[in-house]
Scaffold this motif. Structure first.
Motif, short mmCIF file in Angstrom:
data_model
loop_
_atom_site.label_atom_id
_atom_site.label_comp_id
_atom_site.label_asym_id
_atom_site.label_seq_id
_atom_site.Cartn_x
_atom_site.Cartn_y
_atom_site.Cartn_z
N GLN A 41 30.17 46.39 46.23
CA GLN A 41 31.11 46.92 45.24
C GLN A 41 31.35 45.92 44.11
N TRP A 42 31.46 44.65 44.49
CA TRP A 42 31.60 43.61 43.47
C TRP A 42 30.35 43.55 42.60
N GLN A 43 29.19 43.61 43.22
CA GLN A 43 27.93 43.54 42.47
C GLN A 43 27.83 44.68 41.47
N VAL A 82 40.40 32.91 45.27
CA VAL A 82 41.80 32.56 45.12
C VAL A 82 42.04 32.24 43.64
N ALA A 83 42.73 33.14 42.97
CA ALA A 83 42.94 32.99 41.54
C ALA A 83 44.19 32.17 41.27
N PRO A 84 44.17 31.38 40.21
CA PRO A 84 45.37 30.64 39.83
C PRO A 84 46.51 31.60 39.51
N ARG A 121 31.17 34.99 33.90
CA ARG A 121 32.41 35.48 33.29
C ARG A 121 32.77 36.88 33.79
N VAL A 122 31.81 37.81 33.74
CA VAL A 122 32.11 39.17 34.18
C VAL A 122 32.32 39.22 35.70
N GLY A 123 31.66 38.31 36.42
CA GLY A 123 31.86 38.26 37.86
C GLY A 123 33.29 37.92 38.22
N LYS A 124 33.90 37.05 37.45
CA LYS A 124 35.31 36.70 37.68
C LYS A 124 36.20 37.91 37.43
N VAL A 125 35.93 38.62 36.33
CA VAL A 125 36.74 39.80 36.01
C VAL A 125 36.60 40.85 37.11
N ALA A 126 35.38 41.08 37.56
CA ALA A 126 35.16 42.06 38.62
C ALA A 126 35.92 41.68 39.88
N ARG A 127 35.86 40.42 40.26
CA ARG A 127 36.54 39.97 41.48
C ARG A 127 38.05 40.12 41.35
N LEU A 128 38.59 39.75 40.20
CA LEU A 128 40.03 39.86 39.99
C LEU A 128 40.50 41.32 40.05
N LEU A 129 39.73 42.21 39.45
CA LEU A 129 40.09 43.63 39.47
C LEU A 129 40.05 44.18 40.89
N LEU A 130 39.01 43.85 41.63
CA LEU A 130 38.90 44.34 43.00
C LEU A 130 39.98 43.75 43.89
N ALA A 148 34.33 30.52 40.02
CA ALA A 148 33.22 31.47 40.00
C ALA A 148 33.31 32.37 41.23
N ALA A 149 32.97 33.63 41.05
CA ALA A 149 33.20 34.62 42.11
C ALA A 149 31.89 35.17 42.64
N SER A 150 31.99 35.80 43.80
CA SER A 150 30.87 36.52 44.40
C SER A 150 31.46 37.62 45.27
#
Length: 214
Positions: free
Chosen positions: A82-84, A59-61, A157-166, A76-78
């Protein structure tokens, strides 16, 4: 005559209703038989209400922005495979970039997923050609080096970007780019692909659309 006529008029609707009820009963009986052969576990899965998977969503702000302050505010995302795959690609290809630079590289991967010219999944795109030394699409997957995460903070950091994009973050940085390269190299294909953006250490390009005449 009046009594007989009235009875006839009433009898027709009653008979029609009885016939309809009979047919509905037969249909419902067939439905019950069909449902009866469905395994109970499968039936439960089909009828259960959808629920959010905490491992696959974040859940992003509100107030999305391409800046460090916003990214720091995201949990922090997981996620799944596909996310991995996307997070790994961002880590090895763009972890030293700005927020805009990371999102731009991620855009290219997702743009490829949506293109008929590339595999239809993130992992398929990222690992296209993997196994053929220096013949893959993303060099880190075929350069012979172990893909080891040495920078935990960069991985978060990149995990957050990946999650937001997906999860549907805007993709408006590269104008639909499907390719990129660092400023340190000049691949031959870049001469024929229209450049769409220059962000950080990368230049972005869109593969020309093929037509029947070419």
């Amino acid at each position: 005559m009046i009594a007989v006529l009235g009875t006839g008029l009433l009898a027709a609707p009653v008979a029609a209703e009885e016939l309809l009820a009979t047919r509905l009963g037969e249909l419902l009986g067939q439905e019950r038989q069909s449902i009866g052969i469905v395994p109970s576990a499968r039936l439960s899965a089909l009828t259960a209400p959808p629920r959010a998977d905490a491992a696959d969503t974040v859940v992003a702000p509100s107030g999305f922005a391409y800046d460090e302050g916003y990214l720091a505010s995201v949990p922090a995302a997981s996620g799944g495979d596909q996310w991995q795959c996307l997070a790994e690609a961002l880590y090895f290809e763009a972890r030293g970039e700005s927020v805009r630079g990371m999102f731009a590289v991620g855009e290219v991967i997702l743009n490829r997923v949506e293109s008929s010219s590339f595999p239809g999944s993130v992992c398929g795109v990222v690992h296209q050609g993997t196994g053929r030394r220096y013949a893959c699409q993303f060099t880190y997957t075929c350069d012979g080096n172990a893909e080891t995460i040495h920078e935990p903070a960069a991985w978060v950091r990149v995990g957050k970007v990946a999650r937001l994009l997906l999860d549907g973050a805007p993709r408006d940085l590269t104008s639909g780019a499907t390719h990129y390269h660092t400023r340190a190299v000049s691949p031959r294909w870049a001469r024929s692909f229209p450049q769409t953006a220059a962000i950080g250490s990368h230049l972005f390009y869109r593969q020309p659309t093929r037509t029947a005449s070419n």
